[in-house]
Scaffold this motif. Structure first.
Motif, mmCIF file in Angstrom:
data_model
loop_
_atom_site.group_PDB
_atom_site.id
_atom_site.type_symbol
_atom_site.label_atom_id
_atom_site.label_comp_id
_atom_site.label_asym_id
_atom_site.label_seq_id
_atom_site.Cartn_x
_atom_site.Cartn_y
_atom_site.Cartn_z
ATOM 1 N N VAL A 70 36.396 27.168 39.955
ATOM 2 C CA VAL A 70 37.587 27.384 39.868
ATOM 3 C C VAL A 70 37.939 26.595 41.425
ATOM 4 O O VAL A 70 37.115 26.785 42.564
ATOM 5 N N ASP A 71 39.288 25.585 41.477
ATOM 6 C CA ASP A 71 39.503 25.148 42.540
ATOM 7 C C ASP A 71 40.885 25.689 43.017
ATOM 8 O O ASP A 71 41.039 25.743 43.987
ATOM 9 N N LEU A 72 41.256 26.135 42.551
ATOM 10 C CA LEU A 72 42.520 26.775 42.678
ATOM 11 C C LEU A 72 42.708 28.595 41.765
ATOM 12 O O LEU A 72 42.681 28.196 40.684
ATOM 13 N N VAL A 73 43.239 28.975 41.909
ATOM 14 C CA VAL A 73 43.590 30.171 41.440
ATOM 15 C C VAL A 73 45.466 30.457 40.893
ATOM 16 O O VAL A 73 46.053 30.721 42.301
ATOM 17 N N VAL A 74 46.067 31.070 39.781
ATOM 18 C CA VAL A 74 47.333 31.074 39.712
ATOM 19 C C VAL A 74 47.564 32.379 39.118
ATOM 20 O O VAL A 74 45.877 33.008 38.122
ATOM 21 N N THR A 75 47.783 34.057 39.418
ATOM 22 C CA THR A 75 48.446 35.183 38.896
ATOM 23 C C THR A 75 49.425 34.866 38.118
ATOM 24 O O THR A 75 50.369 34.394 38.627
ATOM 25 N N SER A 76 49.485 36.152 37.281
ATOM 26 C CA SER A 76 50.907 35.742 36.314
ATOM 27 C C SER A 76 51.248 37.276 36.311
ATOM 28 O O SER A 76 50.443 37.944 35.734
ATOM 29 N N GLY A 77 52.097 37.857 36.525
ATOM 30 C CA GLY A 77 52.657 39.867 36.345
ATOM 31 C C GLY A 77 52.450 40.351 37.559
ATOM 32 O O GLY A 77 51.720 40.080 38.757
ATOM 33 N N ALA A 78 52.559 41.366 37.337
ATOM 34 C CA ALA A 78 53.153 42.649 38.058
ATOM 35 C C ALA A 78 53.840 42.100 39.399
ATOM 36 O O ALA A 78 52.910 42.417 40.643
ATOM 37 N N THR A 79 54.932 41.541 39.803
ATOM 38 C CA THR A 79 55.008 40.732 41.124
ATOM 39 C C THR A 79 56.590 41.279 41.580
ATOM 40 O O THR A 79 56.992 40.694 42.389
ATOM 41 N N SER A 80 57.110 42.026 40.400
ATOM 42 C CA SER A 80 58.197 42.564 40.580
ATOM 43 C C SER A 80 58.736 43.624 41.247
ATOM 44 O O SER A 80 57.565 44.000 42.254
ATOM 45 N N ILE A 81 59.924 44.255 40.889
ATOM 46 C CA ILE A 81 59.342 45.377 42.316
ATOM 47 C C ILE A 81 60.042 46.608 41.576
ATOM 48 O O ILE A 81 59.584 48.131 41.462
ATOM 49 N N GLU A 82 58.737 47.299 40.099
ATOM 50 C CA GLU A 82 59.065 48.329 39.986
ATOM 51 C C GLU A 82 56.991 48.970 40.093
ATOM 52 O O GLU A 82 56.112 48.048 40.755
ATOM 53 N N PRO A 83 57.671 50.001 39.961
ATOM 54 C CA PRO A 83 56.329 51.575 41.276
ATOM 55 C C PRO A 83 55.221 50.472 40.782
ATOM 56 O O PRO A 83 53.851 50.297 41.515
ATOM 57 N N ASP A 84 54.276 49.311 39.474
ATOM 58 C CA ASP A 84 53.213 49.511 38.947
ATOM 59 C C ASP A 84 53.093 47.927 39.288
ATOM 60 O O ASP A 84 52.117 47.364 39.235
ATOM 61 N N ASP A 85 54.278 46.926 40.408
ATOM 62 C CA ASP A 85 53.949 45.573 40.317
ATOM 63 C C ASP A 85 53.169 45.578 41.585
ATOM 64 O O ASP A 85 53.724 45.751 42.937
#
Length: 180
Positions: A70-85
């Motif tokens: 793996v040369d680079l990592v991308v995550t997606s999700g749980a980035t907003s302002i909801e409590p479980d983000d």
């Protein structure tokens, strides 16, 4: 700032999606990431899904950073302002350096594309152990925007810069990179 040539080979990109309300098979944003990457010739050696649990997110991103394929990592999700983000809070401690301009540019593009809804979008980018890491929202359109407009045009260059930074920080890595 010194400019370097982009890497000759396309970076291999690990993908982590974070969501409590969907699974790997029902994750539209994760599918979009994988589709966009594969359309552009990038290998995706690892794709994982994890719920919004701080320690699990941190652990899986850390393991992905440590992988040789793996040369680079991308995550997606749980980035907003909801409590479980919690993605940004879980990933930020792993970073050696942050790429704060990524968040600024994403916010600008997001506002242009989606209007004032962009105010709730949070992103993060940085480098950990010589591996660039990008945290994107869990929305399919936002993911595509971040990948196509910001991340992929610079991916090879960023991997190259991050690796050269890692060799300065750890001379042992320089030998490993030269052997590749």
């Amino acid at each position: 700032m010194e400019m370097t040539e982009p890497a000759d080979e396309l970076p291999r990109i690990g993908v982590v999606t974070i969501a409590t309300d969907r699974s790997l098979s029902t994750d539209a944003a994760g599918e979009t990431i994988e589709d966009v990457l594969e359309e552009r010739g990038h290998e995706v050696p690892m794709r994982e899904h994890v719920g919004s649990d701080h320690d699990k997110v941190q652990s899986i991103v850390s393991r992905m950073i440590d992988r040789d394929d793996v040369d680079l990592v991308v995550t997606s999700g749980a980035t907003s302002i909801e409590p479980d983000d919690i993605t940004l809070e879980a990933v930020r401690p792993l970073l050696d350096k942050e790429l704060s301009t990524f968040d600024d540019l994403f916010a600008t593009l997001s506002y242009e594309a989606f209007g004032s809804h962009a105010v709730a979008a949070r992103t993060l980018a940085g480098v950990s152990g010589g591996v660039p890491v990008f945290c994107l929202p869990g929305n399919r359109d936002a993911v595509r925007l971040g990948l196509e407009k910001l991340l992929l045009p610079e991916a090879g260059h960023l991997v190259s810069l991050a690796r050269s930074e890692a060799t300065v920080a750890d001379p042992g890595i320089e030998k490993e990179i030269q052997e590749e």
